[in-house]
Scaffold this motif. Structure first.
Motif, PDB file in Angstrom:
ATOM      1  N   LYS A  91      55.171  75.124-105.864  1.00 32.35           N
ATOM      2  CA  LYS A  91      55.765  75.573-107.126  1.00 32.35           C
ATOM      3  C   LYS A  91      55.853  74.449-108.158  1.00 32.35           C
ATOM      4  N   LEU A  92      56.107  73.238-107.695  1.00 34.58           N
ATOM      5  CA  LEU A  92      56.400  72.143-108.619  1.00 34.58           C
ATOM      6  C   LEU A  92      55.219  71.207-108.867  1.00 34.58           C
ATOM      7  N   THR A 137      51.009  72.537 -93.634  1.00 30.39           N
ATOM      8  CA  THR A 137      50.581  73.814 -93.054  1.00 30.39           C
ATOM      9  C   THR A 137      49.982  73.605 -91.672  1.00 30.39           C
ATOM     10  N   ALA A 138      49.172  72.559 -91.525  1.00 33.66           N
ATOM     11  CA  ALA A 138      48.574  72.243 -90.224  1.00 33.66           C
ATOM     12  C   ALA A 138      49.657  71.922 -89.200  1.00 33.66           C
ATOM     13  N   LEU A 185      59.476  73.136 -92.970  1.00 40.07           N
ATOM     14  CA  LEU A 185      58.093  72.982 -93.416  1.00 40.07           C
ATOM     15  C   LEU A 185      57.719  74.061 -94.431  1.00 40.07           C
ATOM     16  N   ILE A 186      58.104  75.296 -94.156  1.00 43.32           N
ATOM     17  CA  ILE A 186      57.794  76.386 -95.088  1.00 43.32           C
ATOM     18  C   ILE A 186      58.498  76.174 -96.426  1.00 43.32           C
ATOM     19  N   LEU A 187      59.746  75.725 -96.369  1.00 45.09           N
ATOM     20  CA  LEU A 187      60.496  75.463 -97.598  1.00 45.09           C
ATOM     21  C   LEU A 187      59.841  74.353 -98.415  1.00 45.09           C
ATOM     22  N   VAL A 188      59.440  73.277 -97.742  1.00 46.11           N
ATOM     23  CA  VAL A 188      58.806  72.160 -98.441  1.00 46.11           C
ATOM     24  C   VAL A 188      57.453  72.586 -99.009  1.00 46.11           C
ATOM     25  N   MET A 240      46.455  67.517-100.270  1.00 48.89           N
ATOM     26  CA  MET A 240      46.549  66.908 -98.947  1.00 48.89           C
ATOM     27  C   MET A 240      47.891  67.206 -98.298  1.00 48.89           C
ATOM     28  N   LEU A 241      48.984  67.057 -99.030  1.00 46.27           N
ATOM     29  CA  LEU A 241      50.305  67.269 -98.457  1.00 46.27           C
ATOM     30  C   LEU A 241      50.494  68.723 -98.023  1.00 46.27           C
TER      31      LEU A 241
END
Length: 344
Positions: A201-202, A42-43, A192-195, A36-37
């Motif tokens: 990854k995590l 992305t949205a 946003l891209i970094l998050v 969901m996150l």
């Protein structure tokens, strides 16, 4: 017809993305699955680019979503309290004001009870709104009606400030930081891209793997529904105002614009789930009717207090770089996470 078609695009997108499913929402808030996150972020990233382009090209001229104030702590206390109530309700019901409509279209049992709770909240909130309006002067009522008509162009209503007013306090991120919108947009996209990359990854996103649709594809589908809404009706997506409109029917206020959009969400979810049966949930989350009813009331009442929901604030409001929307989104995910852990 444009409202229905725009809603259908959103309903289909939510269904394709899979974020309508109660288990996807519940596992997000107990931190066992982050589909969901990742989809939401992305949205938001895609929608921000689309909305900025539409504003630049003159397709829309939407001011930022204004603060929702309860008059107790700060001008944003309604955003924080309402967002927290909405987030907690999502962890209780496995739905939000937009996804509950998709759940109805797909045929999720718990969604029917959550919808009933949301309708009760709409009746309660419309009564509170009408009582509050009747306490105002006639001039104020006229001004409120004019502002609300402008608000509804942004999807959820009760969330827009006055565009171009140099005397008003800062209501956007770029105003608050004293930079132009382009700089703020680049910063938002980078964050946003970094998050998204860090979360990918995590954490795990097993729900998306099982469906064969990545969170990124699902998020872009939702962003695409924002584009459809802009092209067809020059408005942004948002659903919680429909519950207030439906509630107002009980008190004699007949409004239909957002109801038509929400009816489109239901029909779009139904149509795509019929065309592609694999998009329907194999199993349903075990949520009792009482819990769904309570959570349904919380998500809609909280959304109306905050002046918008996960789509109106979380997607559309963030795309307008509204401070109120960032605070509301933070409250939604913060309170939802705490509630989800407490319910485990």
């Amino acid at each position: 017809m444009n409202d229905i078609l725009s809603g259908a695009a959103m309903g289909a997108a939510l269904t394709v993305a899979g974020v309508y499913a109660p288990d996807v929402i519940l596992t997000q808030f107990n931190f066992t699955d982050f589909t969901m996150l990742q989809t939401f972020l992305t949205a938001a990233a895609g929608s921000s680019l689309i909305v900025t382009a539409s504003q630049t090209l003159g397709l829309t001229s939407l001011p930022p979503r204004r603060p929702a104030s309860l008059g107790f702590l700060s001008k944003y206390d309604g955003n924080i309290f309402g967002g927290a109530l909405l987030g907690a309700g999502m962890a209780v019901s496995g739905a939000c004001p937009g996804t509950v409509l998709a759940q109805l279209g797909v045929g999720v049992t718990s969604g029917r009870w959550a919808l009933a709770g949301g309708l009760l909240a709409g009746v309660a909130w419309s009564w509170i709104s009408s009582w509050s309006s009747s306490s105002s002067s006639g001039c104020s009522q006229e001004g409120n009606r004019d502002q609300k008509a402008a608000d509804e162009k942004a999807g959820d209503g009760d969330g827009l400030g006055k565009g171009g007013d140099k005397s008003r306090p800062a209501e956007t991120v770029h105003e608050a930081f004293g930079v132009n919108r382009a700089v703020a947009l680049v910063g938002l996209e980078a964050v946003l891209i970094l998050v998204i990359a860090t979360v990918a990854k995590l954490t795990t996103s097993g729900a998306s793997v099982a469906r064969g649709i990545t969170p990124y594809a699902g998020g872009l589908a939702i962003a695409a529904s924002q584009l459809v809404s802009i092209l067809l009706r020059r408005s942004l997506i948002g659903t919680s105002t429909a519950f207030e409109e439906l509630g107002g029917w009980v008190w004699g206020a007949k409004k239909y614009t957002n109801v038509l959009f929400s009816a489109g969400v239901v029909s779009g979810a139904w149509a795509i789930s019929q065309a592609v049966p694999a998009l329907r949930p194999v199993t349903e989350a075990s949520i009792s009717p009482v819990r769904s009813l309570l959570g349904g009331f919380m998500i809609v009442f909280g959304a109306r207090v905050a002046g918008g929901c996960t789509s109106g604030h979380g997607i559309s409001g963030l795309s307008l770089l509204s401070i109120s929307s960032f605070l509301t989104a933070a409250a939604i995910f913060g309170a939802g996470g705490i509630t989800g852990l407490l319910l485990e």
